[in-house]
Scaffold this motif. Structure first.
Motif, PDB file in Angstrom:
ATOM      1  N   ALA A 154       0.832  -1.209   0.000  1.00 30.24           N
ATOM      2  CA  ALA A 154       0.000   0.000   0.000  1.00 30.24           C
ATOM      3  C   ALA A 154       0.864   1.254   0.000  1.00 30.24           C
ATOM      4  CB  ALA A 154      -0.930  -0.006   1.209  1.00 30.24           C
ATOM      5  N   VAL A 155       1.926   1.256   0.788  1.00 34.48           N
ATOM      6  CA  VAL A 155       2.833   2.404   0.824  1.00 34.48           C
ATOM      7  C   VAL A 155       3.558   2.557  -0.512  1.00 34.48           C
ATOM      8  CG1 VAL A 155       4.943   3.321   1.901  1.00 34.48           C
ATOM      9  CG2 VAL A 155       3.121   2.349   3.324  1.00 34.48           C
ATOM     10  N   LEU A 156       3.943   1.440  -1.125  1.00 36.77           N
ATOM     11  CA  LEU A 156       4.601   1.485  -2.434  1.00 36.77           C
ATOM     12  C   LEU A 156       3.674   2.098  -3.480  1.00 36.77           C
ATOM     13  CD1 LEU A 156       6.919   0.689  -4.390  1.00 36.77           C
ATOM     14  CD2 LEU A 156       5.795  -1.540  -4.625  1.00 36.77           C
ATOM     15  N   VAL A 157       2.413   1.713  -3.478  1.00 33.00           N
ATOM     16  CA  VAL A 157       1.451   2.269  -4.441  1.00 33.00           C
ATOM     17  C   VAL A 157       1.314   3.771  -4.247  1.00 33.00           C
ATOM     18  CG1 VAL A 157      -0.990   2.331  -5.086  1.00 33.00           C
ATOM     19  CG2 VAL A 157       0.168   0.132  -4.789  1.00 33.00           C
ATOM     20  N   ASP A 158       1.189   4.207  -2.995  1.00 31.71           N
ATOM     21  CA  ASP A 158       1.060   5.644  -2.739  1.00 31.71           C
ATOM     22  C   ASP A 158       2.328   6.391  -3.120  1.00 31.71           C
ATOM     23  OD1 ASP A 158      -1.497   5.331  -1.891  1.00 31.71           O
ATOM     24  OD2 ASP A 158      -1.096   5.621   0.239  1.00 31.71           O
ATOM     25  N   LEU A 159       3.470   5.779  -2.893  1.00 29.11           N
ATOM     26  CA  LEU A 159       4.739   6.370  -3.342  1.00 29.11           C
ATOM     27  C   LEU A 159       4.724   6.554  -4.854  1.00 29.11           C
ATOM     28  CD1 LEU A 159       8.290   5.183  -2.272  1.00 29.11           C
ATOM     29  CD2 LEU A 159       7.707   5.354  -4.678  1.00 29.11           C
ATOM     30  N   PRO A 164       3.483  12.368  -0.577  1.00 31.04           N
ATOM     31  CA  PRO A 164       4.526  12.505   0.443  1.00 31.04           C
ATOM     32  C   PRO A 164       4.191  11.661   1.663  1.00 31.04           C
ATOM     33  CG  PRO A 164       3.076  14.409   0.487  1.00 31.04           C
ATOM     34  CD  PRO A 164       2.641  13.576  -0.682  1.00 31.04           C
ATOM     35  N   ASP A 165       5.172  11.463   2.523  1.00 31.37           N
ATOM     36  CA  ASP A 165       4.997  10.564   3.660  1.00 31.37           C
ATOM     37  C   ASP A 165       3.810  10.949   4.538  1.00 31.37           C
ATOM     38  OD1 ASP A 165       7.265   9.491   2.632  1.00 31.37           O
ATOM     39  OD2 ASP A 165       8.545   9.863   4.368  1.00 31.37           O
ATOM     40  N   LYS A 166       3.622  12.246   4.805  1.00 28.21           N
ATOM     41  CA  LYS A 166       2.544  12.677   5.701  1.00 28.21           C
ATOM     42  C   LYS A 166       1.171  12.335   5.126  1.00 28.21           C
ATOM     43  CE  LYS A 166       4.952  16.400   8.127  1.00 28.21           C
ATOM     44  NZ  LYS A 166       4.965  17.864   8.435  1.00 28.21           N
ATOM     45  N   LEU A 167       1.022  12.463   3.820  1.00 27.81           N
ATOM     46  CA  LEU A 167      -0.261  12.157   3.211  1.00 27.81           C
ATOM     47  C   LEU A 167      -0.492  10.646   3.135  1.00 27.81           C
ATOM     48  CD1 LEU A 167      -2.529  13.943   2.257  1.00 27.81           C
ATOM     49  CD2 LEU A 167      -1.679  13.750  -0.074  1.00 27.81           C
ATOM     50  N   ILE A 168       0.585   9.893   2.934  1.00 30.72           N
ATOM     51  CA  ILE A 168       0.462   8.435   2.993  1.00 30.72           C
ATOM     52  C   ILE A 168      -0.016   8.013   4.378  1.00 30.72           C
ATOM     53  CG2 ILE A 168       1.695   6.232   2.887  1.00 30.72           C
ATOM     54  CD1 ILE A 168       3.597   7.487   0.858  1.00 30.72           C
ATOM     55  N   ASN A 181       9.021   3.471   8.439  1.00 32.24           N
ATOM     56  CA  ASN A 181       9.517   2.105   8.632  1.00 32.24           C
ATOM     57  C   ASN A 181       9.117   1.196   7.482  1.00 32.24           C
ATOM     58  OD1 ASN A 181      10.774   2.657  11.079  1.00 32.24           O
ATOM     59  ND2 ASN A 181       9.004   2.068  12.314  1.00 32.24           N
ATOM     60  N   ARG A 182       7.896   1.361   6.958  1.00 36.94           N
ATOM     61  CA  ARG A 182       7.469   0.570   5.804  1.00 36.94           C
ATOM     62  C   ARG A 182       8.334   0.889   4.581  1.00 36.94           C
ATOM     63  NH1 ARG A 182       5.279  -1.112   9.551  1.00 36.94           N
ATOM     64  NH2 ARG A 182       3.085  -1.707   9.848  1.00 36.94           N
ATOM     65  N   LEU A 183       8.671   2.149   4.415  1.00 41.64           N
ATOM     66  CA  LEU A 183       9.533   2.536   3.294  1.00 41.64           C
ATOM     67  C   LEU A 183      10.912   1.893   3.422  1.00 41.64           C
ATOM     68  CD1 LEU A 183       8.617   6.324   2.970  1.00 41.64           C
ATOM     69  CD2 LEU A 183       8.238   4.575   1.233  1.00 41.64           C
ATOM     70  N   CYS A 195      23.054  -0.191   0.474  1.00 45.11           N
ATOM     71  CA  CYS A 195      24.172  -0.737  -0.291  1.00 45.11           C
ATOM     72  C   CYS A 195      24.323  -0.081  -1.655  1.00 45.11           C
ATOM     73  CB  CYS A 195      24.015  -2.246  -0.467  1.00 45.11           C
ATOM     74  SG  CYS A 195      22.519  -2.709  -1.376  1.00 45.11           S
ATOM     75  N   THR A 196      23.392   0.819  -2.030  1.00 35.78           N
ATOM     76  CA  THR A 196      23.487   1.487  -3.324  1.00 35.78           C
ATOM     77  C   THR A 196      24.810   2.224  -3.423  1.00 35.78           C
ATOM     78  OG1 THR A 196      21.100   1.808  -3.340  1.00 35.78           O
ATOM     79  CG2 THR A 196      22.384   3.156  -4.847  1.00 35.78           C
ATOM     80  N   PRO A 197      25.616   1.994  -4.458  1.00 34.00           N
ATOM     81  CA  PRO A 197      26.930   2.620  -4.553  1.00 34.00           C
ATOM     82  C   PRO A 197      26.834   4.129  -4.742  1.00 34.00           C
ATOM     83  CG  PRO A 197      26.364   1.515  -6.596  1.00 34.00           C
ATOM     84  CD  PRO A 197      25.320   1.121  -5.606  1.00 34.00           C
ATOM     85  N   ALA A 198      27.890   4.827  -4.289  1.00 31.30           N
ATOM     86  CA  ALA A 198      27.949   6.280  -4.466  1.00 31.30           C
ATOM     87  C   ALA A 198      28.097   6.607  -5.954  1.00 31.30           C
ATOM     88  CB  ALA A 198      29.110   6.837  -3.662  1.00 31.30           C
ATOM     89  N   PRO A 199      27.549   7.722  -6.460  1.00 33.08           N
ATOM     90  CA  PRO A 199      26.706   8.621  -5.676  1.00 33.08           C
ATOM     91  C   PRO A 199      25.349   7.998  -5.375  1.00 33.08           C
ATOM     92  CG  PRO A 199      26.669   9.255  -7.973  1.00 33.08           C
ATOM     93  CD  PRO A 199      27.701   8.156  -7.861  1.00 33.08           C
ATOM     94  N   ALA A 200      24.839   8.290  -4.171  1.00 33.20           N
ATOM     95  CA  ALA A 200      23.580   7.677  -3.741  1.00 33.20           C
ATOM     96  C   ALA A 200      22.442   8.071  -4.669  1.00 33.20           C
ATOM     97  CB  ALA A 200      23.275   8.105  -2.304  1.00 33.20           C
ATOM     98  N   LEU A 201      21.609   7.090  -5.031  1.00 31.79           N
ATOM     99  CA  LEU A 201      20.468   7.335  -5.890  1.00 31.79           C
ATOM    100  C   LEU A 201      19.225   7.626  -5.050  1.00 31.79           C
ATOM    101  CD1 LEU A 201      20.993   4.463  -8.491  1.00 31.79           C
ATOM    102  CD2 LEU A 201      21.789   6.827  -8.623  1.00 31.79           C
ATOM    103  N   ASN A 202      18.234   8.234  -5.658  1.00 36.19           N
ATOM    104  CA  ASN A 202      16.964   8.497  -4.996  1.00 36.19           C
ATOM    105  C   ASN A 202      16.249   7.167  -4.751  1.00 36.19           C
ATOM    106  OD1 ASN A 202      14.019   8.991  -4.813  1.00 36.19           O
ATOM    107  ND2 ASN A 202      14.626  11.126  -5.075  1.00 36.19           N
ATOM    108  N   LYS A 203      16.071   6.832  -3.487  1.00 37.20           N
ATOM    109  CA  LYS A 203      15.519   5.519  -3.158  1.00 37.20           C
ATOM    110  C   LYS A 203      14.062   5.384  -3.578  1.00 37.20           C
ATOM    111  CE  LYS A 203      18.645   4.647   0.719  1.00 37.20           C
ATOM    112  NZ  LYS A 203      18.738   4.412   2.181  1.00 37.20           N
ATOM    113  N   ARG A 204      13.301   6.456  -3.509  1.00 39.99           N
ATOM    114  CA  ARG A 204      11.896   6.381  -3.907  1.00 39.99           C
ATOM    115  C   ARG A 204      11.792   6.050  -5.399  1.00 39.99           C
ATOM    116  NH1 ARG A 204       9.011   9.148   0.468  1.00 39.99           N
ATOM    117  NH2 ARG A 204       7.068   9.279  -0.732  1.00 39.99           N
TER     118      ARG A 204
END
Length: 240
Positions: A154-159, A164-168, A181-183, A195-204
């Motif tokens: 559900a959090v993935l779908v809203d992402l 944004p987190d507050k609206l989720i 925590n779900r994210l 573990c994503t190598p530098a430069p860090a990517l946008n996780k969302r």
């Protein structure tokens, strides 16, 4: 028994009609709708006990058409069939199916014997039947330890819909900490953690990319999710 076939490909529609007429003597009439909008209209008003529904359709996708049919005629038995064994489709269907309704999911590449088994099980006998190919694909791409639970999904779908987190948190009736925590959990399960190598990517963005590539999400289910979100936003704006 009257059966509605909703399929935009004439070859596949003819194949279904032949399979039904050859093996299901209980069926007295079939009607073919060539797009999702017409299929939805016929399913709502045409008095069909059962529907065979493609998922990728012009004008209205199969999940949205089925949702509307079930809202008005929850006893309708619907067998979905698709070229794709997507986890996203099965999750999307599970969210809209009424309690105690019969439904199924069969892959178009399945054998005729498998199709006939699904047609009889769902349309005539009122059973729930999901093609084993879907389960086997899900096991290969998402080992049990890494499978997203319903809350994470559900959090993935809203992402994916851009919330944004507050609206989720507000929409899902969670605390902000729970959403975060779900994210973190879904980042880890989707392989976009620290573990994503530098430069860090946008996780969302990385999580969305991974979910689309592994068919945890797809366009049709996101379209259906957008309809749900628009409805929720409208109710929120009017204080309902």
């Amino acid at each position: 028994m009257r059966v509605l076939i909703v399929e935009d490909d004439q070859f596949h529609a003819s194949y279904l009609q032949d399979a039904i007429s050859d093996t299901l003597p209980e069926v007295t009439e079939t009607l073919h709708a060539t797009d999702g909008a017409r299929g939805e209209a016929e399913g709502r008003t045409g008095g069909f006990e059962a529907v065979v529904m493609d998922l990728q359709l012009p004008r209205r996708n199969g999940i949205e058409a089925a949702r509307t049919i079930w809202q008005e005629r929850p006893g309708t038995r619907i067998l979905f069939w698709s070229n794709y064994a997507d986890e996203a489709y099965l999750r999307g269907i599970s969210r809209i199916v009424p309690d105690d309704s019969a439904y199924g999911y069969v892959i178009k590449t399945s054998s005729r014997e498998r199709l006939v088994l699904a047609l009889r099980a769902v349309l005539v006998e009122g059973q729930i039947m999901v093609d084993r190919q879907l389960h086997s694909l899900s096991r290969r791409t998402d080992p049990p330890d890494n499978a997203l639970n319903d809350s994470e999904y559900a959090v993935l779908v809203d992402l994916a819909l851009g919330l944004p987190d507050k609206l989720i948190a507000e929409r899902r009736n969670m605390s902000l900490r729970t959403v975060q925590n779900r994210l973190l959990s879904l980042y880890d399960k989707l392989g976009v953690g620290d573990c994503t190598p530098a430069p860090a990517l946008n996780k969302r963005v990385g999580a969305l990319n991974r979910a689309l590539r592994t068919r945890i999400l797809n366009v049709e289910t996101l379209n259906a999710a957008q309809v749900d979100l628009d409805r929720w936003l409208d109710e929120r704006a009017h204080g309902d």
